[in-house]
Design a protein around this motif. Structure first.
Motif, PDB file in Angstrom:
ATOM      1  N   MET A  77      42.077  24.140  14.187  1.00 21.27           N
ATOM      2  CA  MET A  77      42.039  25.540  13.784  1.00 21.27           C
ATOM      3  C   MET A  77      42.940  26.389  14.667  1.00 21.27           C
ATOM      4  O   MET A  77      43.171  26.095  15.818  1.00 21.27           O
ATOM      5  N   ILE A  78      43.442  27.468  14.076  1.00 17.10           N
ATOM      6  CA  ILE A  78      44.204  28.475  14.803  1.00 17.10           C
ATOM      7  C   ILE A  78      43.553  29.824  14.526  1.00 17.10           C
ATOM      8  O   ILE A  78      43.300  30.176  13.371  1.00 17.10           O
ATOM      9  N   GLU A  79      43.267  30.582  15.572  1.00 16.48           N
ATOM     10  CA  GLU A  79      42.621  31.879  15.410  1.00 16.48           C
ATOM     11  C   GLU A  79      43.533  32.979  15.933  1.00 16.48           C
ATOM     12  O   GLU A  79      44.004  32.893  17.072  1.00 16.48           O
ATOM     13  N   PRO A  80      43.797  34.023  15.135  1.00 16.99           N
ATOM     14  CA  PRO A  80      44.516  35.185  15.676  1.00 16.99           C
ATOM     15  C   PRO A  80      43.757  35.725  16.877  1.00 16.99           C
ATOM     16  O   PRO A  80      42.521  35.755  16.875  1.00 16.99           O
ATOM     17  N   VAL A  81      44.474  36.144  17.915  1.00 12.46           N
ATOM     18  CA  VAL A  81      43.808  36.560  19.140  1.00 12.46           C
ATOM     19  C   VAL A  81      42.872  37.736  18.888  1.00 12.46           C
ATOM     20  O   VAL A  81      41.779  37.820  19.469  1.00 12.46           O
ATOM     21  N   ALA A  86      37.272  39.614  18.185  1.00 12.88           N
ATOM     22  CA  ALA A  86      36.250  40.241  17.340  1.00 12.88           C
ATOM     23  C   ALA A  86      35.010  39.352  17.244  1.00 12.88           C
ATOM     24  O   ALA A  86      33.874  39.839  17.235  1.00 12.88           O
ATOM     25  N   ARG A  87      35.219  38.040  17.178  1.00 13.55           N
ATOM     26  CA  ARG A  87      34.077  37.117  17.161  1.00 13.55           C
ATOM     27  C   ARG A  87      33.301  37.187  18.461  1.00 13.55           C
ATOM     28  O   ARG A  87      32.068  37.101  18.476  1.00 13.55           O
ATOM     29  N   LEU A  88      34.019  37.360  19.571  1.00 16.38           N
ATOM     30  CA  LEU A  88      33.353  37.520  20.865  1.00 16.38           C
ATOM     31  C   LEU A  88      32.476  38.779  20.859  1.00 16.38           C
ATOM     32  O   LEU A  88      31.326  38.743  21.311  1.00 16.38           O
ATOM     33  N   GLN A  89      33.010  39.883  20.354  1.00 15.64           N
ATOM     34  CA  GLN A  89      32.236  41.117  20.281  1.00 15.64           C
ATOM     35  C   GLN A  89      30.984  40.919  19.430  1.00 15.64           C
ATOM     36  O   GLN A  89      29.909  41.430  19.765  1.00 15.64           O
ATOM     37  N   SER A  90      31.128  40.172  18.343  1.00 12.01           N
ATOM     38  CA  SER A  90      29.977  39.887  17.494  1.00 12.01           C
ATOM     39  C   SER A  90      28.941  39.050  18.235  1.00 12.01           C
ATOM     40  O   SER A  90      27.736  39.290  18.128  1.00 12.01           O
ATOM     41  N   ASP A  91      29.415  38.066  19.017  1.00 14.26           N
ATOM     42  CA  ASP A  91      28.496  37.220  19.788  1.00 14.26           C
ATOM     43  C   ASP A  91      27.685  38.039  20.785  1.00 14.26           C
ATOM     44  O   ASP A  91      26.499  37.739  21.034  1.00 14.26           O
ATOM     45  N   VAL A 106      38.110  45.807  25.953  1.00 15.15           N
ATOM     46  CA  VAL A 106      39.509  46.202  25.866  1.00 15.15           C
ATOM     47  C   VAL A 106      40.211  45.149  25.022  1.00 15.15           C
ATOM     48  O   VAL A 106      40.426  44.015  25.462  1.00 15.15           O
ATOM     49  N   GLU A 107      40.541  45.528  23.795  1.00 15.86           N
ATOM     50  CA  GLU A 107      41.051  44.553  22.840  1.00 15.86           C
ATOM     51  C   GLU A 107      42.474  44.115  23.171  1.00 15.86           C
ATOM     52  O   GLU A 107      43.264  44.882  23.728  1.00 15.86           O
ATOM     53  N   GLU A 118      40.390  25.347  20.163  1.00 18.46           N
ATOM     54  CA  GLU A 118      39.684  24.939  21.377  1.00 18.46           C
ATOM     55  C   GLU A 118      39.748  26.035  22.432  1.00 18.46           C
ATOM     56  O   GLU A 118      38.763  26.331  23.102  1.00 18.46           O
ATOM     57  N   VAL A 119      40.916  26.689  22.565  1.00 19.57           N
ATOM     58  CA  VAL A 119      41.069  27.766  23.546  1.00 19.57           C
ATOM     59  C   VAL A 119      40.188  28.950  23.182  1.00 19.57           C
ATOM     60  O   VAL A 119      39.503  29.529  24.038  1.00 19.57           O
ATOM     61  N   ALA A 120      40.189  29.333  21.898  1.00 18.80           N
ATOM     62  CA  ALA A 120      39.365  30.467  21.458  1.00 18.80           C
ATOM     63  C   ALA A 120      37.889  30.196  21.697  1.00 18.80           C
ATOM     64  O   ALA A 120      37.144  31.067  22.171  1.00 18.80           O
TER      65      ALA A 120
END
Length: 276
Positions: A77-81, A86-91, A106-107, A118-120
């Motif tokens: 998978m590849i995730e836009p930064v 945004a997924r982190l904020q949701s978590d 700070v986005e 894997e990095v994300a």
């Protein structure tokens, strides 16, 4: 209103369909596993002890398969930064909403390079671990989380307003150190008494080029090669055990064999020889 930008490309539609198909297959597989476990536990043909043993083996096998499948999906998978952030904020939303800690985000810039899956995944886990460590300490009222991307690395900054006594050797930060090391990243902590602590993380977006370690001189088993690659990446025994779904004792056994076969006396010497 221009709606063309909202229409997904054929490649995006294919990715979404493949993801949906994978999720459906996993759901079916785990439904079968749960049904099997229930059938085992309800069976009148085996006693309680045997039923527990069989159920545990069934669940363990399913968990190993799930981890392997997750690793495959994550690595592809590849995730836009911005999306990963945004997924982190949701978590962290439940903590922000119901906790006493003021979390400021700070986005990253929208032009930042997309992140390997894997990095994300590891980046979000690192931030969650750090925030939970700050919450458990109970000394901070505010934490600031920042992501950035320099094109080669994901840069994570986490700052609190606590007592400023945190160090990189704190037990609460050990999971972060292991995750960063596993991806060949860098981790540091700076603290000012009375002003708070800052955690800095740098994670490479590109995996190091792998070579066929010691193939010409040493005969290694497939599992030993896997362990060696992870050792060279900086992963510790616990992290290697989790990645390969084996026990830490088994990892120690393989590392001991590698040291003996390579003729190294220390882990550092083993890494040096493998990289040569």
């Amino acid at each position: 209103m221009d709606t063309t930008s909202a229409i997904p490309s054929p490649a995006s539609r294919k990715m979404l369909l493949d993801h949906a198909r994978t999720v459906a297959e996993l759901a079916d597989r785990h439904a079968v596993t749960l049904e099997s476990i229930l059938a085992i536990l309800r069976s009148g043909r085996v006693d309680d002890r045997a039923a527990r043993t069989i159920a545990i083996e069934t669940a363990t096998t399913a968990l190993v398969e799930l981890r392997m499948e997750t690793d495959v999906q994550r690595s592809s998978m590849i995730e836009p930064v911005v999306g990963a952030f945004a997924r982190l904020q949701s978590d962290l939303r439940p903590l922000v909403r119901f906790g006493a800690l003021d979390v400021q985000f700070v986005e990253p810039p929208t032009t930042g390079r997309a992140l390997p899956g894997e990095v994300a995944h590891v980046a979000r886990a690192i931030v969650r671990s750090a925030v939970l460590a700050i919450v458990d300490a109970g000394e901070s009222r505010r934490v600031r989380i920042q992501w950035d991307c320099d094109g080669l690395n994901l840069l994570i900054g986490i700052r609190d307003d606590g007592t400023g006594e945190m160090t990189a050797h704190d037990d609460s930060l050990r999971p972060i150190v292991e995750r960063v090391s596993a991806l060949n990243g860098e981790f540091s902590v700076s603290a000012t008494p009375g002003w708070g602590s800052s955690l800095s993380v740098k994670i490479p977006l590109d995996a190091p080029v792998e070579s066929e370690f010691l193939e010409d001189t040493v005969q290694l088993s497939p599992r030993e090669r896997e362990v060696l690659r992870l050792v060279v990446s900086g992963a510790r025994n616990k992290s290697i055990a989790e990645r390969l779904s084996i026990s830490e004792n088994t990892v120690k056994f393989h590392v001991s064999n590698l040291l003996r076969k390579v003729g190294a006396s220390t882990r550092s010497e083993l890494v040096a020889l493998a990289r040569r």
